[in-house]
Design a protein around this motif. Structure first.
Motif, PDB file in Angstrom:
ATOM      1  N   SER A   9     -59.758 -19.964  -2.513  1.00 17.65           N
ATOM      2  CA  SER A   9     -60.709 -20.017  -3.625  1.00 17.65           C
ATOM      3  C   SER A   9     -61.397 -21.383  -3.633  1.00 17.65           C
ATOM      4  CB  SER A   9     -59.976 -19.802  -4.952  1.00 17.65           C
ATOM      5  OG  SER A   9     -59.154 -20.919  -5.231  1.00 17.65           O
ATOM      6  N   THR A  10     -62.468 -21.476  -4.410  1.00 13.79           N
ATOM      7  CA  THR A  10     -63.142 -22.775  -4.548  1.00 13.79           C
ATOM      8  C   THR A  10     -62.211 -23.782  -5.211  1.00 13.79           C
ATOM      9  OG1 THR A  10     -64.188 -21.959  -6.577  1.00 13.79           O
ATOM     10  CG2 THR A  10     -65.505 -21.881  -4.561  1.00 13.79           C
ATOM     11  N   SER A  11     -61.313 -23.314  -6.083  1.00 12.69           N
ATOM     12  CA  SER A  11     -60.322 -24.218  -6.705  1.00 12.69           C
ATOM     13  C   SER A  11     -59.379 -24.775  -5.645  1.00 12.69           C
ATOM     14  CB  SER A  11     -59.509 -23.474  -7.762  1.00 12.69           C
ATOM     15  OG  SER A  11     -60.345 -23.015  -8.783  1.00 12.69           O
ATOM     16  N   LEU A  13     -60.075 -25.192  -2.572  1.00 12.74           N
ATOM     17  CA  LEU A  13     -60.847 -26.128  -1.753  1.00 12.74           C
ATOM     18  C   LEU A  13     -60.880 -27.514  -2.390  1.00 12.74           C
ATOM     19  CD1 LEU A  13     -62.567 -26.581   0.764  1.00 12.74           C
ATOM     20  CD2 LEU A  13     -64.551 -25.808  -0.555  1.00 12.74           C
ATOM     21  N   SER A  14     -61.046 -27.563  -3.693  1.00  8.00           N
ATOM     22  CA  SER A  14     -61.100 -28.878  -4.341  1.00  8.00           C
ATOM     23  C   SER A  14     -59.731 -29.554  -4.370  1.00  8.00           C
ATOM     24  CB  SER A  14     -61.685 -28.757  -5.744  1.00  8.00           C
ATOM     25  OG  SER A  14     -60.838 -28.006  -6.575  1.00  8.00           O
ATOM     26  N   SER A  17     -58.337 -29.695   0.110  1.00 11.79           N
ATOM     27  CA  SER A  17     -59.398 -29.729   1.117  1.00 11.79           C
ATOM     28  C   SER A  17     -58.893 -30.154   2.496  1.00 11.79           C
ATOM     29  CB  SER A  17     -60.547 -30.630   0.668  1.00 11.79           C
ATOM     30  OG  SER A  17     -60.084 -31.955   0.465  1.00 11.79           O
ATOM     31  N   ILE A  31     -64.107 -18.985   1.959  1.00 13.47           N
ATOM     32  CA  ILE A  31     -63.970 -19.574   0.629  1.00 13.47           C
ATOM     33  C   ILE A  31     -64.505 -18.547  -0.368  1.00 13.47           C
ATOM     34  CG2 ILE A  31     -64.610 -21.490  -0.897  1.00 13.47           C
ATOM     35  CD1 ILE A  31     -62.884 -22.298   1.566  1.00 13.47           C
ATOM     36  N   THR A  32     -63.676 -18.217  -1.348  1.00 14.99           N
ATOM     37  CA  THR A  32     -64.077 -17.217  -2.333  1.00 14.99           C
ATOM     38  C   THR A  32     -64.388 -17.878  -3.671  1.00 14.99           C
ATOM     39  OG1 THR A  32     -61.803 -16.844  -3.053  1.00 14.99           O
ATOM     40  CG2 THR A  32     -62.615 -15.448  -1.260  1.00 14.99           C
ATOM     41  N   GLN A  33     -65.228 -17.200  -4.423  1.00 15.52           N
ATOM     42  CA  GLN A  33     -65.527 -17.632  -5.793  1.00 15.52           C
ATOM     43  C   GLN A  33     -65.500 -16.379  -6.657  1.00 15.52           C
ATOM     44  OE1 GLN A  33     -69.477 -19.237  -6.500  1.00 15.52           O
ATOM     45  NE2 GLN A  33     -68.559 -20.847  -7.754  1.00 15.52           N
ATOM     46  N   ARG A  38     -67.777 -16.215  -0.459  1.00 16.70           N
ATOM     47  CA  ARG A  38     -69.033 -16.942  -0.683  1.00 16.70           C
ATOM     48  C   ARG A  38     -69.417 -17.850   0.479  1.00 16.70           C
ATOM     49  NH1 ARG A  38     -71.453 -14.119  -4.572  1.00 16.70           N
ATOM     50  NH2 ARG A  38     -70.191 -14.016  -6.435  1.00 16.70           N
TER      51      ARG A  38
END
Length: 89
Positions: A9-11, A13-14, A17, A31-33, A38
């Motif tokens: 998820s984008t979370s 990734l942050s 990373s 990477i999903t959102q 996405r």
């Protein structure tokens, strides 16, 4: 770490990373959102290979067609016109 192999998820990734980038160096990572794919992270070699493959496409005109290809094109157009004419009779 991953929701499923190679998908984050984008979370994620942050927060992770470094780990995700390390994985992306080995194989593409999605990477999903909001649970929808996405983005894709991939190493530069894979990216360059994809770009080279996409550059193999060419654009041409009737004037630049080979004689053989132009003859095939003419025959296809004529066959279509003949079918269309037969259908109208």
């Amino acid at each position: 770490m991953a929701k499923s192999s190679g998908s984050y998820s984008t979370s994620d990734l942050s927060r992770k990373s470094g780990d995700i980038i390390a994985e992306a160096l080995r194989h593409p990572v999605t990477i999903t959102q909001r649970n929808k794919p996405r983005l894709v992270l991939l190493n530069i070699e894979d990216y360059e290979r994809l770009m080279r493959q996409s550059d193999q496409r060419t654009v041409g005109t009737i004037e630049t067609m080979s004689n053989e290809l132009f003859a095939e094109f003419e025959n296809a157009v004529q066959a279509f016109a003949d079918e269309d004419e037969a259908g109208r009779s």
